[in-house]
Design a protein around this motif. Structure first.
Motif, PDB file in Angstrom:
ATOM      1  N   SER A   1       0.831  -1.210   0.000  1.00  0.00           N
ATOM      2  CA  SER A   1       0.000   0.000   0.000  1.00  0.00           C
ATOM      3  C   SER A   1       0.862   1.255   0.000  1.00  0.00           C
ATOM      4  O   SER A   1       0.561   2.228  -0.712  1.00  0.00           O
TER       5      SER A   1
ATOM      6  N   VAL B   1      -0.109  -9.782  -4.690  1.00  0.00           N
ATOM      7  CA  VAL B   1      -1.543  -9.770  -5.004  1.00  0.00           C
ATOM      8  C   VAL B   1      -1.839 -10.185  -6.438  1.00  0.00           C
ATOM      9  O   VAL B   1      -2.994 -10.243  -6.838  1.00  0.00           O
TER      10      VAL B   1
ATOM     11  N   LEU C   1      -4.697  -8.145  -9.788  1.00  0.00           N
ATOM     12  CA  LEU C   1      -5.212  -7.536  -8.576  1.00  0.00           C
ATOM     13  C   LEU C   1      -4.370  -6.367  -8.075  1.00  0.00           C
ATOM     14  O   LEU C   1      -4.821  -5.600  -7.229  1.00  0.00           O
TER      15      LEU C   1
ATOM     16  N   GLY D   1      -5.828  -2.986  -7.958  1.00  0.00           N
ATOM     17  CA  GLY D   1      -6.739  -2.632  -6.876  1.00  0.00           C
ATOM     18  C   GLY D   1      -6.091  -1.701  -5.871  1.00  0.00           C
ATOM     19  O   GLY D   1      -6.670  -0.681  -5.470  1.00  0.00           O
ATOM     20  N   LEU D   2      -4.865  -2.024  -5.449  1.00  0.00           N
ATOM     21  CA  LEU D   2      -4.159  -1.177  -4.482  1.00  0.00           C
ATOM     22  C   LEU D   2      -3.440  -0.012  -5.155  1.00  0.00           C
ATOM     23  O   LEU D   2      -3.077   0.956  -4.495  1.00  0.00           O
TER      24      LEU D   2
ATOM     25  N   THR E   1      -6.362  -3.621   3.278  1.00  0.00           N
ATOM     26  CA  THR E   1      -5.601  -4.846   3.530  1.00  0.00           C
ATOM     27  C   THR E   1      -6.057  -5.511   4.817  1.00  0.00           C
ATOM     28  O   THR E   1      -6.312  -6.727   4.853  1.00  0.00           O
TER      29      THR E   1
ATOM     30  N   SER F   1      -8.473  -6.547  -2.679  1.00  0.00           N
ATOM     31  CA  SER F   1      -8.691  -5.670  -3.823  1.00  0.00           C
ATOM     32  C   SER F   1     -10.147  -5.256  -3.943  1.00  0.00           C
ATOM     33  O   SER F   1     -10.456  -4.097  -4.242  1.00  0.00           O
TER      34      SER F   1
ATOM     35  N   ALA G   1     -10.851  -2.629  -1.455  1.00  0.00           N
ATOM     36  CA  ALA G   1     -10.266  -1.347  -1.866  1.00  0.00           C
ATOM     37  C   ALA G   1     -11.156  -0.646  -2.886  1.00  0.00           C
ATOM     38  O   ALA G   1     -11.383   0.573  -2.801  1.00  0.00           O
TER      39      ALA G   1
END
Length: 294
Positions: free
Chosen positions: A24, A195, A199, A202-203, A233, A252, A255
């Motif tokens: 992150s 991830v 994915l 997503g972050l 997370t 994800s 998020a």
């Protein structure tokens, strides 16, 4: 209270949480510039463009991270080179590289009869399988990302909101753009084995996009994005443990849910009272092109 703490008493969940925190933090700076410049498609192309290097590394028993770094370097050089062709839009160049690298990766994968499991891991990751050495790699990547972000902040800012002014100030927009691509590649390469490439966006995208309505400046977006990523997370791992769902996908999905909730709350706030003028200039340019303030 045990419902909140029990999952994180397990060692592999603790490592997954630390990995998510580091990812992150790594994705927040790069993701902020991606969102501000409308480069989400480039992030998607970069993440899928890792496949040939990873596939070759797996096929010959090499290090997957080294293969990913090699592919990211090829993608960065390719996007930079194609962006200098006068009559070729950047989106077109990115799309061509995206399809070309993904096709090459699939061709390499098709040559192996035992690559299906590895490919699944490449696409979706396994955050619960993080090893202690992975955390050291992520920590080193975070340090590198912070150094690049701090040293290049002024140039990135000028390039994002007024590329002509960046040229006037001698900030070398083309080099700055290449460095920004490198920062994006670093975030993706460092995160894909945590991830997965499908994915990681997503972050990379969702937390900065969720932070945008609430932050009062670029640094504020980055800090809030990192905090939202950590929250996703923690919440994703918690829900995954109790619901028996895939951990990386749950993180994800949460998020992305935070993004929708953020913009819904922002819309309700604007209906009740007019918001103050944001510090960030309006963003109205096409994807991949520099943003200019009005």
């Amino acid at each position: 209270m045990e419902w909140l703490t029990t999952p994180f008493e397990v060692t592999f969940v603790q490592r997954a949480l630390w990995a998510g925190i580091l990812v992150s933090a790594i994705c927040a700076p790069a993701g902020t510039w991606v969102v501000l410049r409308g480069m989400a498609f480039l992030g998607d192309a970069m993440s899928h463009g890792l496949l040939p290097g990873v596939a070759l590394a797996a096929l010959f028993g090499g290090n997957l991270l080294v293969g990913a770094v090699a592919s990211a370097a090829v993608m960065t050089a390719g996007v930079t080179a194609l962006g200098r062709i006068p009559r070729l839009s950047q989106d077109t160049g990115i799309g061509l590289l995206f399809v070309g690298m993904l096709s090459l990766g699939v061709i390499i994968v098709s040559r192996s009869q035992s690559f299906a499991v590895d490919l699944t891991g490449f696409l979706f990751g396994d955050v619960l399988a993080v090893r202690k050495q992975d955390l050291f790699v992520l920590a080193a990547a975070l340090l590198a990302a912070l150094v690049v972000s701090v040293l290049g902040h002024r140039a990135f800012l000028a390039l994002t909101f007024d590329s002509r002014k960046a040229q006037t100030l001698g900030l070398r927009p083309r080099l700055t753009h290449a460095v920004l691509l490198g920062l994006l590649g670093l975030a993706i390469v460092a995160s894909f084995h945590i991830v997965g490439t499908l994915l990681v966006l997503g972050l990379l995208i969702a937390p900065p996009a969720a932070a945008l309505p609430w932050a009062r400046g670029v640094r504020g977006v980055m800090l809030l994005a990192a905090l939202l990523g950590v929250t996703a997370t923690f919440g994703g791992l918690l829900l995954s443990w109790h619901l028996g769902t895939a951990a990386g996908a749950t993180v994800s999905a949460l998020a992305v849910s935070v993004f929708f909730l953020s913009h819904l709350a922002s819309g309700l706030r604007h209906r009740r009272a007019p918001s103050p003028q944001p510090l960030l200039p309006p963003l109205k340019s096409t994807e991949g092109s520099p943003r200019r303030s009005s």
